[in-house]
Design a protein around this motif. Sequence first.
Motif, PDB file in Angstrom:
ATOM      1  N   PRO A 351      16.357  -1.359  -6.345  1.00  0.00           N
ATOM      2  CA  PRO A 351      16.129  -0.163  -7.024  1.00  0.00           C
ATOM      3  C   PRO A 351      14.409   0.255  -6.857  1.00  0.00           C
ATOM      4  CG  PRO A 351      17.154  -1.730  -8.499  1.00  0.00           C
ATOM      5  CD  PRO A 351      16.793  -2.468  -7.085  1.00  0.00           C
ATOM      6  N   SER A 352      14.431   1.684  -6.900  1.00  0.00           N
ATOM      7  CA  SER A 352      13.209   2.097  -6.477  1.00  0.00           C
ATOM      8  C   SER A 352      11.999   1.679  -7.236  1.00  0.00           C
ATOM      9  CB  SER A 352      13.246   3.693  -6.414  1.00  0.00           C
ATOM     10  OG  SER A 352      13.560   4.210  -7.634  1.00  0.00           O
ATOM     11  N   HIS A 353      12.295   1.378  -8.699  1.00  0.00           N
ATOM     12  CA  HIS A 353      11.322   1.005  -9.728  1.00  0.00           C
ATOM     13  C   HIS A 353      11.708  -0.224 -10.429  1.00  0.00           C
ATOM     14  CE1 HIS A 353      10.354   5.140  -8.970  1.00  0.00           C
ATOM     15  NE2 HIS A 353       9.116   5.060 -10.005  1.00  0.00           N
ATOM     16  N   ILE A 354      10.866  -1.307  -9.945  1.00  0.00           N
ATOM     17  CA  ILE A 354      10.990  -2.583 -10.954  1.00  0.00           C
ATOM     18  C   ILE A 354       9.850  -2.873 -11.389  1.00  0.00           C
ATOM     19  CG2 ILE A 354      11.903  -4.940 -10.556  1.00  0.00           C
ATOM     20  CD1 ILE A 354      13.525  -4.445  -8.194  1.00  0.00           C
ATOM     21  N   ALA A 355       9.423  -2.521 -12.575  1.00  0.00           N
ATOM     22  CA  ALA A 355       8.358  -2.773 -13.083  1.00  0.00           C
ATOM     23  C   ALA A 355       6.951  -2.084 -12.316  1.00  0.00           C
ATOM     24  CB  ALA A 355       7.936  -4.250 -13.684  1.00  0.00           C
ATOM     25  N   ALA A 356       5.912  -3.023 -12.116  1.00  0.00           N
ATOM     26  CA  ALA A 356       4.995  -2.454 -11.196  1.00  0.00           C
ATOM     27  C   ALA A 356       5.081  -2.395  -9.789  1.00  0.00           C
ATOM     28  CB  ALA A 356       3.880  -3.454 -11.298  1.00  0.00           C
ATOM     29  N   VAL A 357       6.214  -2.890  -9.344  1.00  0.00           N
ATOM     30  CA  VAL A 357       6.904  -2.901  -7.841  1.00  0.00           C
ATOM     31  C   VAL A 357       7.524  -1.802  -7.699  1.00  0.00           C
ATOM     32  CG1 VAL A 357       7.969  -4.125  -6.060  1.00  0.00           C
ATOM     33  CG2 VAL A 357       6.515  -5.584  -8.023  1.00  0.00           C
ATOM     34  N   ARG A 358       7.050  -0.787  -7.043  1.00  0.00           N
ATOM     35  CA  ARG A 358       7.704   0.632  -6.812  1.00  0.00           C
ATOM     36  C   ARG A 358       8.123   0.673  -5.091  1.00  0.00           C
ATOM     37  NH1 ARG A 358       3.825   4.730  -9.069  1.00  0.00           N
ATOM     38  NH2 ARG A 358       2.524   3.736  -7.565  1.00  0.00           N
ATOM     39  N   TRP A 359       9.089   1.550  -4.846  1.00  0.00           N
ATOM     40  CA  TRP A 359       9.222   1.906  -3.529  1.00  0.00           C
ATOM     41  C   TRP A 359       9.413   0.700  -2.649  1.00  0.00           C
ATOM     42  CZ3 TRP A 359       4.355   5.237  -4.195  1.00  0.00           C
ATOM     43  CH2 TRP A 359       4.500   5.950  -5.040  1.00  0.00           C
ATOM     44  N   PRO A 360      10.616  -0.010  -2.805  1.00  0.00           N
ATOM     45  CA  PRO A 360      10.888  -1.267  -1.863  1.00  0.00           C
ATOM     46  C   PRO A 360      10.890  -0.934  -0.246  1.00  0.00           C
ATOM     47  CG  PRO A 360      12.836  -0.716  -3.017  1.00  0.00           C
ATOM     48  CD  PRO A 360      11.650   0.243  -3.775  1.00  0.00           C
ATOM     49  N   LEU A 361      10.951   0.352   0.185  1.00  0.00           N
ATOM     50  CA  LEU A 361      10.848   0.451   1.758  1.00  0.00           C
ATOM     51  C   LEU A 361       9.704  -0.180   2.108  1.00  0.00           C
ATOM     52  CD1 LEU A 361      13.266   1.884   3.188  1.00  0.00           C
ATOM     53  CD2 LEU A 361      11.757   3.758   3.617  1.00  0.00           C
ATOM     54  N   ARG A 362       8.710  -0.472   1.330  1.00  0.00           N
ATOM     55  CA  ARG A 362       7.557  -0.821   1.774  1.00  0.00           C
ATOM     56  C   ARG A 362       7.812  -2.511   2.473  1.00  0.00           C
ATOM     57  NH1 ARG A 362       3.037   1.354  -2.524  1.00  0.00           N
ATOM     58  NH2 ARG A 362       4.697   1.083  -4.130  1.00  0.00           N
ATOM     59  N   PHE A 363       8.830  -2.964   2.370  1.00  0.00           N
ATOM     60  CA  PHE A 363       9.006  -4.251   2.996  1.00  0.00           C
ATOM     61  C   PHE A 363       9.665  -4.090   4.267  1.00  0.00           C
ATOM     62  CE2 PHE A 363       9.297  -5.594  -1.581  1.00  0.00           C
ATOM     63  CZ  PHE A 363       8.463  -6.826  -1.520  1.00  0.00           C
ATOM     64  N   ILE A 364       9.937  -2.828   4.773  1.00  0.00           N
ATOM     65  CA  ILE A 364      10.362  -2.493   6.144  1.00  0.00           C
ATOM     66  C   ILE A 364       9.534  -3.325   7.415  1.00  0.00           C
ATOM     67  CG2 ILE A 364      10.534  -0.934   8.031  1.00  0.00           C
ATOM     68  CD1 ILE A 364      12.894  -0.827   6.738  1.00  0.00           C
ATOM     69  N   PRO A 365       8.303  -3.300   7.277  1.00  0.00           N
ATOM     70  CA  PRO A 365       7.387  -4.062   8.394  1.00  0.00           C
ATOM     71  C   PRO A 365       7.842  -5.449   8.443  1.00  0.00           C
ATOM     72  CG  PRO A 365       6.140  -2.297   7.175  1.00  0.00           C
ATOM     73  CD  PRO A 365       7.102  -2.370   6.236  1.00  0.00           C
ATOM     74  N   TYR A 366       8.071  -6.249   7.287  1.00  0.00           N
ATOM     75  CA  TYR A 366       8.255  -7.790   7.152  1.00  0.00           C
ATOM     76  C   TYR A 366       9.746  -7.866   7.945  1.00  0.00           C
ATOM     77  CZ  TYR A 366       4.399  -6.912   4.097  1.00  0.00           C
ATOM     78  OH  TYR A 366       3.104  -6.530   3.873  1.00  0.00           O
TER      79      TYR A 366
END
Length: 739
Positions: A351-366
């Motif tokens: 999901p796009s919002h999980i508490a303070a962790v937002r926008w999971p596309l930011r894991f793409i580089p990993y």
Amino acid sequence: MNPRLTRILWPVAAAVITVLLALARLAGDPHFYFADDTQLGSFGQWWQLGDLLRQGRIPLLEPSAWQAGNYLAEGQWGLFNPLTWLIALGARASEDPVVFATIVKVAFLVLMCLGAYLLARSFTAARPWAALAAVLVPLGGFTVYMDAASWSTGLFNAALLPWVWWALRRAVEAGRSPIPYLAASYVLVAFGYIFGVIALVGVLVESLVRAIWRRDRIRILRSLLASAWGAAWTVLVYLPGVLTAPVTQRGDFVVRNWFFLNADLTDVAAAAGPTLTGTIRTWEGEVPAPPGVLEKGVMLWTGEVTQAPLMYIAWLLPFFLLVLPLSRAAIRRCVPLLAFGTATLIAILAPSHIAAVRWPLRFIPYLALAALVLFAVAASRTRWREISKTRIRWTVALIVALALLNLGNVPLDWRGIGATTAGLLAILAGIVFVGRRPWRDAVRTTVLVSGAVVVSAVSVAAQVVAMPTTPLPGNAVPSVSAMREVLSDPRGDAMVVGNASAGQRDPATWSERLLANLWYLSETDVSNLYTVLPYSAFVEDLCMDLRGNTCADGLATLWSIDPDTGERVSDLMGVSTVIAMRGTFPEEPDAPAGWHLERAGEFTWLFQRDDPLPPAGGVVWTGDGTAVSEAQVSDTAVSFRVDEVGSDGRVVLSRLDYPGYRVEGAAEAAPTRDWLLTVDVAGASAGDVVTVRFQPPGLPLLVSAAALGILVAAGWLVGRLVTRRRAATASPAAPRTRG
């Protein structure tokens, strides 16, 4: 070729190619690496930190910065990070922010490249294929168009993780010195960017679980030491923000999917297309949110499909079918890559919002790192002359299937999808042709890798032509000396009201106002700074966003009379200068008594108080019959003597009521207007001295965490030294080995 020369040649070649391809972006946009958050957040932050470091100071709190001034809670200031200090000192010495940011970003792309090379080598990839992976990892779409262009700390974390992972494997698997891991992981955590820390946790958990599965006590112990080290510094960097969150817009726990900067399974089809978009939505083409979907503490944007290849990992992904299957030994060796890659893929689809962790596309580089290192390992073991027709057919089928999925997602981009498909089929034909030539393996590998680099360069050129800029906004930010001239004659603290971002792309507007953290370059302390922790009550009262823009009512609130104290809100804040944006206030606002219009600019109205007030931080109001004498004010403390205690013992200070304040000699009262720090001296006597001091919340835990980290490092190093000495004593005749 000389083996030593070969050992150096491949990583150096990869680094040089990375520099050239990174600089090629400037042909499409000379400001490519200086967009959005780098402009409005990072550079001003670096400049301010560098200025303070030159004074021998590390800031913890700045009352005049208001909601942006709790630096330790903000996290991404990197207050404990020596690499951030170097960047900050460089920013302070620079004149051209665009050039400086470009140098920093390209340097970190090279750092990412070399780290990927070392990591691939640690998984036994051959040097040429490791070098290819090293070139491709920094070319990922999200890395290029989001992290490198705007989100500096995202780039820094993604660049450090391969070094941390390589150093961890070196220390845990091979028993080598833990110093590279201790240094690299500390720097990564101290950048204050949560996504890199989550990735580090994934790497550590995989290492520990695998050691437990093997019942390898030595590796279990090393993994536990590595985890304890990382956990200690994570507590130090992140706990202040966690404990401060309840008074901010990050305090609510929300799990929702608003389809913003996250992907679905069909979007994965765009991972092999350098110019394919998928269905990823960001701020681009922003439209009003549907009624009823906004909730307190959650920011929501609903934009159109972003015109950037954010899902792109590498054009060679479909050719995985040519290098499979891996042998059992190779699979066992690559379990960390498979586990980490699977975990990051699941995270990207979250999901796009999980508490303070937002926008999971930011894991793409990993995910890109794991996938490309895995490809390098598999390609190193592939017998290219023996590629079967079955593998070729399946590869063709996969390329066609990806094209169909992309057409279903973004049918209007049929030309780009068709060109990508044709290109991949042509590359496949080239691979088959080269693979079947009667050449030596070394020659064939060199040709394949060189050809892959050429294809990568062509893909970069296609991106520069089709998508020359980042989807994130840019501004006409002037030189450092020009920004230093804005409000260069300070007359007390200042605040901007209205939409300060209006006209941000017009160079002329920058002579009258700055934006967000660029206000740090002004001689005047301005409250409209960038924060990742907006103080909820403050934001609601002054209708200020996280970058310092306010609504039109912000001016009315600022100059209104607070009903509880009878003072103007501007006086309670210690504000002596107001910049009102003409875009929000076309007509000259009516200034209250005690204020005057200093200058009517082309873009702003500049108002100043007739008698400037002291800067924020001190006593600004006392209750009926109560009188105090202010003794000393600093960024983190204020002390005053109680002269008289009346029927209302409240004393209001021009500070946000952050968690972490301690009152000595009196009691803390409910905050005035729900955000101004207030002290109750009703229990004090005339002559008593009251001290209000700020300490980061959870300070004992922070000190304990730092001590634990130091003890873990010392114990690991001493234990390794003792073990090595015992081994040397037990077998004195044994030949010495490295490591």
